[in-house]
Design a protein around this motif. Structure first.
Motif, PDB file in Angstrom:
ATOM      1  N   ARG A   1      10.736 -29.827   0.551  1.00 41.74           N
ATOM      2  CA  ARG A   1       9.509 -29.233   0.722  1.00 41.74           C
ATOM      3  C   ARG A   1       9.706 -27.500   1.010  1.00 41.74           C
ATOM      4  O   ARG A   1       9.228 -26.743   0.089  1.00 41.74           O
ATOM      5  CB  ARG A   1       8.659 -29.577   1.838  1.00 41.74           C
ATOM      6  CG  ARG A   1       7.975 -30.846   1.502  1.00 41.74           C
ATOM      7  CD  ARG A   1       7.120 -31.367   2.499  1.00 41.74           C
ATOM      8  NE  ARG A   1       7.466 -31.185   3.948  1.00 41.74           N
ATOM      9  CZ  ARG A   1       7.963 -32.271   4.465  1.00 41.74           C
ATOM     10  NH1 ARG A   1       8.264 -33.306   3.747  1.00 41.74           N
ATOM     11  NH2 ARG A   1       8.369 -32.185   5.662  1.00 41.74           N
TER      12      ARG A   1
ATOM     13  N   HIS B   1      11.084 -25.832  -2.412  1.00 43.89           N
ATOM     14  CA  HIS B   1       9.941 -25.494  -3.373  1.00 43.89           C
ATOM     15  C   HIS B   1       9.227 -24.443  -2.691  1.00 43.89           C
ATOM     16  O   HIS B   1       8.509 -23.734  -3.554  1.00 43.89           O
ATOM     17  CB  HIS B   1       9.145 -26.993  -3.465  1.00 43.89           C
ATOM     18  CG  HIS B   1       9.983 -27.879  -4.236  1.00 43.89           C
ATOM     19  ND1 HIS B   1      10.529 -28.894  -3.752  1.00 43.89           N
ATOM     20  CD2 HIS B   1      10.116 -27.869  -5.564  1.00 43.89           C
ATOM     21  CE1 HIS B   1      11.177 -29.678  -4.779  1.00 43.89           C
ATOM     22  NE2 HIS B   1      10.779 -29.064  -5.972  1.00 43.89           N
ATOM     23  N   GLU B   2       8.935 -24.394  -1.415  1.00 40.85           N
ATOM     24  CA  GLU B   2       7.917 -23.395  -0.793  1.00 40.85           C
ATOM     25  C   GLU B   2       8.865 -21.989  -1.137  1.00 40.85           C
ATOM     26  O   GLU B   2       8.237 -20.944  -1.465  1.00 40.85           O
ATOM     27  CB  GLU B   2       7.632 -23.441   0.477  1.00 40.85           C
ATOM     28  CG  GLU B   2       6.761 -24.281   0.880  1.00 40.85           C
ATOM     29  CD  GLU B   2       5.400 -23.968   0.539  1.00 40.85           C
ATOM     30  OE1 GLU B   2       4.932 -22.707   0.551  1.00 40.85           O
ATOM     31  OE2 GLU B   2       4.620 -24.905  -0.059  1.00 40.85           O
TER      32      GLU B   2
ATOM     33  N   VAL C   1      11.145 -21.162  -3.439  1.00 39.75           N
ATOM     34  CA  VAL C   1      11.172 -21.011  -4.703  1.00 39.75           C
ATOM     35  C   VAL C   1       9.733 -20.177  -5.315  1.00 39.75           C
ATOM     36  O   VAL C   1       9.843 -19.286  -5.831  1.00 39.75           O
ATOM     37  CB  VAL C   1      11.282 -21.932  -5.739  1.00 39.75           C
ATOM     38  CG1 VAL C   1      11.345 -21.800  -7.330  1.00 39.75           C
ATOM     39  CG2 VAL C   1      13.047 -22.470  -5.424  1.00 39.75           C
ATOM     40  N   ALA C   2       8.697 -20.738  -4.727  1.00 42.57           N
ATOM     41  CA  ALA C   2       7.463 -20.339  -5.239  1.00 42.57           C
ATOM     42  C   ALA C   2       7.173 -18.917  -4.558  1.00 42.57           C
ATOM     43  O   ALA C   2       6.423 -17.970  -5.301  1.00 42.57           O
ATOM     44  CB  ALA C   2       6.410 -21.374  -4.573  1.00 42.57           C
ATOM     45  N   LEU C   3       7.887 -18.644  -3.361  1.00 44.39           N
ATOM     46  CA  LEU C   3       7.715 -17.142  -3.057  1.00 44.39           C
ATOM     47  C   LEU C   3       8.572 -16.147  -3.570  1.00 44.39           C
ATOM     48  O   LEU C   3       8.638 -15.014  -3.133  1.00 44.39           O
ATOM     49  CB  LEU C   3       7.702 -17.392  -1.306  1.00 44.39           C
ATOM     50  CG  LEU C   3       6.906 -18.033  -0.633  1.00 44.39           C
ATOM     51  CD1 LEU C   3       7.323 -18.114   0.840  1.00 44.39           C
ATOM     52  CD2 LEU C   3       5.414 -17.477  -0.530  1.00 44.39           C
ATOM     53  N   ASP C   4       9.604 -16.669  -4.375  1.00 48.38           N
ATOM     54  CA  ASP C   4      10.358 -15.755  -5.174  1.00 48.38           C
ATOM     55  C   ASP C   4      11.409 -14.977  -4.112  1.00 48.38           C
ATOM     56  O   ASP C   4      11.784 -13.941  -4.290  1.00 48.38           O
ATOM     57  CB  ASP C   4       9.797 -14.915  -5.940  1.00 48.38           C
ATOM     58  CG  ASP C   4      10.509 -14.358  -7.179  1.00 48.38           C
ATOM     59  OD1 ASP C   4      11.524 -14.932  -7.574  1.00 48.38           O
ATOM     60  OD2 ASP C   4      10.502 -13.069  -7.568  1.00 48.38           O
ATOM     61  N   TYR C   5      11.822 -15.893  -3.204  1.00 54.30           N
ATOM     62  CA  TYR C   5      12.982 -14.974  -2.204  1.00 54.30           C
ATOM     63  C   TYR C   5      14.526 -15.478  -2.851  1.00 54.30           C
ATOM     64  O   TYR C   5      14.248 -16.787  -3.182  1.00 54.30           O
ATOM     65  CB  TYR C   5      12.788 -15.672  -0.607  1.00 54.30           C
ATOM     66  CG  TYR C   5      11.834 -14.989   0.096  1.00 54.30           C
ATOM     67  CD1 TYR C   5      12.106 -13.654   0.769  1.00 54.30           C
ATOM     68  CD2 TYR C   5      10.365 -15.392   0.047  1.00 54.30           C
ATOM     69  CE1 TYR C   5      11.321 -13.097   1.444  1.00 54.30           C
ATOM     70  CE2 TYR C   5       9.575 -14.853   0.994  1.00 54.30           C
ATOM     71  CZ  TYR C   5       9.910 -13.608   1.817  1.00 54.30           C
ATOM     72  OH  TYR C   5       8.965 -12.817   2.306  1.00 54.30           O
TER      73      TYR C   5
END
Length: 136
Positions: free
Chosen positions: A104, A107-108, A110-114
């Motif tokens: 989890r 995935h968070e 990656v979605a925030l592009d850090y």
């Protein structure tokens, strides 16, 4: 006889988690970081509900979950107390939950592009911040 431990927890109205989940998570974190010691008495359902200005049923639900999971123990006629530490889950279940939590988190992030290095450093910093409380 243990004295009732004041619970300094906050409820966030904008949080996506239900209020009872916020209470459970806050108490578990206080126990895990040794901010609440085994044997410490918690406020009554009514007392915590008044402190947080929420429905007593919400507190009762959170306390019931913490008791059934082994974080708290009920002493007849005396109240709720922090239970003596024990392994609450099997090794396999702990491993499964860790895998789920990491997935989890990944995935968070990656979605925030850090970048991975920045996420790793921030996670390490947060985990290190908890360590002194546990050993103190």
């Amino acid at each position: 006889m243990a004295r009732t431990q004041a619970l300094m927890i906050q409820i966030a109205t904008g949080d996506s988690r239900p209020i009872s989940r916020q209470i459970v998570d806050a108490i578990r974190m206080k126990i895990a970081t040794a901010e609440l010691q085994p044997g410490a008495q918690l406020p009554s359902v009514r007392g915590l509900a008044q402190q947080l200005t929420i429905n007593p049923n919400t507190v009762a639900k959170a306390y019931a979950e913490l008791t059934s999971d082994g974080w708290l123990e009920s002493r007849q006629g005396l109240g709720l107390y922090v239970a003596t530490p024990r392994q609450r889950l099997s090794d396999a279940e702990r491993e499964r939950r860790l895998d789920d939590a990491i997935q989890r988190f990944v995935h968070e992030v990656v979605a925030l592009d850090y970048p991975p290095a920045q996420a790793h450093e921030r996670l390490g910093r947060e985990l290190r911040a908890l360590t002194p409380k546990k050993t103190a």
